[in-house]
Design a protein around this motif. Sequence first.
Motif, PDB file in Angstrom:
ATOM      1  N   ALA A  45       0.815  -1.214   0.000  1.00  0.00           N
ATOM      2  CA  ALA A  45       0.000   0.000   0.000  1.00  0.00           C
ATOM      3  C   ALA A  45       0.846   1.260   0.000  1.00  0.00           C
ATOM      4  O   ALA A  45       0.430   2.297  -0.483  1.00  0.00           O
ATOM      5  CB  ALA A  45      -0.912  -0.006   1.217  1.00  0.00           C
ATOM      6  N   ILE A  46       2.040   1.188   0.558  1.00  0.00           N
ATOM      7  CA  ILE A  46       2.863   2.393   0.650  1.00  0.00           C
ATOM      8  C   ILE A  46       4.233   2.127   0.040  1.00  0.00           C
ATOM      9  O   ILE A  46       4.649   0.987  -0.106  1.00  0.00           O
ATOM     10  CB  ILE A  46       3.022   2.870   2.113  1.00  0.00           C
ATOM     11  N   ASP A  47       4.907   3.211  -0.278  1.00  0.00           N
ATOM     12  CA  ASP A  47       6.210   3.125  -0.927  1.00  0.00           C
ATOM     13  C   ASP A  47       7.307   2.990   0.118  1.00  0.00           C
ATOM     14  O   ASP A  47       8.006   3.946   0.435  1.00  0.00           O
ATOM     15  CB  ASP A  47       6.434   4.404  -1.743  1.00  0.00           C
ATOM     16  N   LEU A  48       7.449   1.816   0.653  1.00  0.00           N
ATOM     17  CA  LEU A  48       8.453   1.605   1.698  1.00  0.00           C
ATOM     18  C   LEU A  48       9.302   0.394   1.328  1.00  0.00           C
ATOM     19  O   LEU A  48       8.768  -0.648   0.954  1.00  0.00           O
ATOM     20  CB  LEU A  48       7.743   1.374   3.033  1.00  0.00           C
ATOM     21  N   TYR A  49      10.604   0.548   1.432  1.00  0.00           N
ATOM     22  CA  TYR A  49      11.510  -0.541   1.076  1.00  0.00           C
ATOM     23  C   TYR A  49      12.545  -0.678   2.181  1.00  0.00           C
ATOM     24  O   TYR A  49      13.168   0.316   2.576  1.00  0.00           O
ATOM     25  CB  TYR A  49      12.204  -0.211  -0.253  1.00  0.00           C
ATOM     26  N   ILE A  50      12.705  -1.885   2.684  1.00  0.00           N
ATOM     27  CA  ILE A  50      13.651  -2.085   3.788  1.00  0.00           C
ATOM     28  C   ILE A  50      14.649  -3.160   3.414  1.00  0.00           C
ATOM     29  O   ILE A  50      14.282  -4.223   2.907  1.00  0.00           O
ATOM     30  CB  ILE A  50      12.902  -2.500   5.074  1.00  0.00           C
ATOM     31  N   ARG A  51      15.894  -2.881   3.684  1.00  0.00           N
ATOM     32  CA  ARG A  51      16.909  -3.848   3.294  1.00  0.00           C
ATOM     33  C   ARG A  51      18.048  -3.804   4.310  1.00  0.00           C
ATOM     34  O   ARG A  51      18.528  -2.735   4.678  1.00  0.00           O
ATOM     35  CB  ARG A  51      17.424  -3.441   1.907  1.00  0.00           C
TER      36      ARG A  51
END
Length: 310
Positions: A100-106
Amino acid sequence: MTRPPLDRRALGRELTRLANASAADLLQRGDPPPAATRARRIGLTGAPGAGKSTLAGHLALHRARDDGRRVGVLAVDPSSPRSGGAILGDRIRMDELQGAIDLYIRSIGSRSTHDGLSDNLPEMLDLMDAHGFDDVVLETVGVGQAEYAARVQVDTLVLVLLPDSGDVVQAMKAGIMEMADVFVVNKADLPGAQRMATDIRRIAALARHEADAWRAPVLLTSVREPASVALLSEAIDQHQQWLDDGDRRSGAVLERARYRLRRVIERRVAEVVRTFDAHRLGEPLARQVDAVMAKVLSLPDSPHQETRPC
Ligand SMILES: Nc1nc2c(ncn2[C@@H]2O[C@H](COP(=O)(O)OP(=O)(O)OP(=O)(O)O)[C@@H](O)[C@H]2O)c(=O)[nH]1
Ligand SMILES: [Mg+2]
């Protein structure tokens, strides 16, 4: 907004490739010089277990969900199972929202560096820019030279401290207090937080400031208190605004470029020295240097095996 959707698979693939690239690989890639930095780069640093991953996750979530920004989190994992677990735990909860949201975790390993940062972090940050991120939150563990390295890479550095710990004394000794743009006493639901914040304000007040200098605020945060995360996000925006108002970014951009140049040269030299013919180590030093530099400049045949963490 006409921004293309985030291509998570491509980004993940490219980050992995960069994470595994030696200095020689980087030099051979022949990337064009990066365009002007686009994303706001926010660093969270502090002692192990200070709650950086948790805070980074919540901060990113707040900025992505409430402000509609495209936010990436890069957590430099010093390969401790503890931090790996924590960031993974956060990621699992956030994955539900990621559609739903523009979130990227790495999370990325810190590999061979001793400064607590990934070797190719500058290139990774450029890559995030190319993928249209508005914000990149960078988590690094505060050990040794990590703060300087983190300081150079980001626009706003948040120092995360634990109440009732020796963190402030340690930070003062290491000269980190002067580097921070925002102080956070995290886990403010634990005893001692308020008193610690007062102590830091006193210490910060002792520093001499130019009239228009940024005065680092001291905030209390807790994951149990979402409003505290929103206040941190606001303080970061205010600092970014201060940078823009005074045209204060250009010096940092040059320092970043110098740091990157120095790091890639140091790493490339280290790669060559590591495999330098032992028989030649008895030769006059100037001859050894000549031989090493010739190899440094010629670029290698098998760069990959030369950079395993030692
Ligand atoms: N009481 C309390 N605990 C918290 C808070 N935030 C995080 N924690 C806990 O603190 C522990 C460490 O959190 P992390 O976010 O992994 O800390 P970190 O600084 O990223 O740790 P490293 O990456 O290993 O250095 C976890 O057990 C969290 O659940 C908070 O606001 N209050
Ligand atoms: Mg962590």
